[in-house]
Write a protein that holds these residues in place. Structure first.
Motif, mmCIF file in Angstrom:
data_model
loop_
_atom_site.group_PDB
_atom_site.id
_atom_site.type_symbol
_atom_site.label_atom_id
_atom_site.label_comp_id
_atom_site.label_asym_id
_atom_site.label_seq_id
_atom_site.Cartn_x
_atom_site.Cartn_y
_atom_site.Cartn_z
ATOM 1 N N ALA A 190 34.461 28.219 43.579
ATOM 2 C CA ALA A 190 34.366 29.411 42.737
ATOM 3 C C ALA A 190 35.084 29.230 41.402
ATOM 4 C CB ALA A 190 34.937 30.621 43.473
ATOM 5 N N ARG A 191 35.570 28.007 41.148
ATOM 6 C CA ARG A 191 36.259 27.661 39.896
ATOM 7 C C ARG A 191 37.531 28.483 39.698
ATOM 8 N NH1 ARG A 191 31.357 27.997 35.697
ATOM 9 N NH2 ARG A 191 30.937 29.827 36.988
ATOM 10 N N ARG A 192 38.299 28.616 40.784
ATOM 11 C CA ARG A 192 39.583 29.305 40.699
ATOM 12 C C ARG A 192 40.686 28.430 41.297
ATOM 13 N NH1 ARG A 192 39.623 34.704 39.273
ATOM 14 N NH2 ARG A 192 41.849 34.237 39.082
ATOM 15 N N PRO A 193 40.999 27.317 40.646
ATOM 16 C CA PRO A 193 42.086 26.469 41.166
ATOM 17 C C PRO A 193 43.437 27.162 41.136
ATOM 18 C CG PRO A 193 41.387 25.741 38.979
ATOM 19 C CD PRO A 193 40.396 26.774 39.424
ATOM 20 N N ASP A 194 43.583 28.169 40.247
ATOM 21 C CA ASP A 194 44.847 28.898 40.199
ATOM 22 C C ASP A 194 45.097 29.665 41.490
ATOM 23 O OD1 ASP A 194 42.527 30.356 39.349
ATOM 24 O OD2 ASP A 194 43.841 32.011 38.761
#
Length: 319
Positions: A156-160
């Motif tokens: 989901a492109r949320r590495p944070d």
């Protein structure tokens, strides 16, 4: 009869050396079973080894008398090399394959042990980076679920947010290490504690999955672009377009609020795991009060789980 066969075999074997030598000098692969074949091996085999073997067999046949070789012995000697070379080649290949398999098993075992040592050192140092494609060697269902949650957040492109999976794994592994150091794995207290810790961690995994689903829903919305568009072209935009852009921003903001809410629940889970680790570490298993102190720590975990369930139900009703 045996000596006649042996004498004929030695004659046939000796006479077959020359044609096999010629064949081997032309194409070594056909005459020697080694890999890679060499012409010097052909020379050694058919000028020295095989003739010497034939000579030894001939000497062995002398007790039966000379000049009485059997036809079957002759034929067997002539065909011996044609049978021996492919058989020896197969045996060599089997031995090489067996050695390669053994070396591969040893290498994999060494890599697994080194990886387990590295993971243990990382856990002790508090620096762990879960790899969803390569879970830890001692991964249980909880750790596998954490890997899956991290994978979904990365997709989901949320590495944070995916970093929370690493922190949860570190706390979960630490609590289990503390439990193993204080209690025997066969004790009821250990099983109860492990079950509650796993329940807390799995609740956090559900939150990770929820964050991944929410993040995936707005992954295609470029909030920064929408804001720039409203700030730069707001007065020139039509009412419907301006309202659509604002609704898009509201959707992103609402999603981020829900994501932060789930992330805060995971922070509470991390705190609960830390509290449990500290409480269990303080337990003196040799004292009579050990079971009471352990039960207190378990009750704290149970209260956290109950509060988390209640909070989740209330949040679902509000939505």
């Amino acid at each position: 009869m045996f000596f006649d066969f042996l004498e004929g075999f030695s004659y046939g074997l000796f006479l077959s050396c020359f044609p096999w030598f010629i064949l081997g000098m032309v194409e070594p692969r056909l005459a020697v079973p080694t890999d890679p074949p060499r012409r010097w091996q052909v020379m050694v085999r058919y000028w020295f080894l095989v003739p010497f073997l034939a000579f030894v067999l001939w000497l062995t046949s002398l007790p039966g008398g000379m000049w009485s070789p059997s036809l079957i012995g002759w034929l067997a000697g002539l065909a011996a090399i044609a049978v021996e070379v492919p058989v020896e080649r197969r045996v060599r290949n089997w031995l090489i394959g067996r050695k390669a398999d053994r070396e591969t098993r040893h290498r994999l075992a060494a890599e697994k042990a080194a990886r387990a040592t590295l993971e243990r050192e990382q856990r002790e140092a508090g620096v762990i980076d879960l790899d969803p494609a390569n879970p830890p060697v001692d991964a249980d269902d909880v750790v596998l679920a954490l890997c899956e949650g991290k994978r979904r957040l990365l997709e989901a492109r949320r590495p944070d947010l995916a970093v929370q999976a690493d922190r949860l794994y570190a706390r979960y592994a630490h609590v289990l290490d503390v439990l193993r150091g204080k209690f025997d794995a066969r004790e009821l207290t250990f099983e109860r504690s492990r079950g509650l810790v796993a329940e807390v961690a799995l609740g956090a995994v559900d939150n990770l999955s929820g964050m991944a689903s929410l993040a995936r829903g707005v992954a295609g919305v470029d909030a920064a672009f929408v804001r720039r568009r409203l700030e730069r072209d707001g007065p020139r935009l039509g009412a419907e377009e301006r309202e659509a852009l604002r609704r898009r921003l509201d959707l992103v903001d609402d999603t981020e609020r829900r994501v932060r809410d789930l992330a805060s629940r995971n922070e509470a889970a991390l705190t609960a795991l830390d509290d449990a680790a500290v409480a269990v570490a303080r337990v003196e298993t040799e004292q009579a009060q050990a079971s009471v102190e352990a039960d207190t720590a378990l009750q704290d975990l149970r209260r956290f789980i109950d509060k988390a369930d209640m909070y989740g139900r209330n949040a679902a009703l509000k939505e």
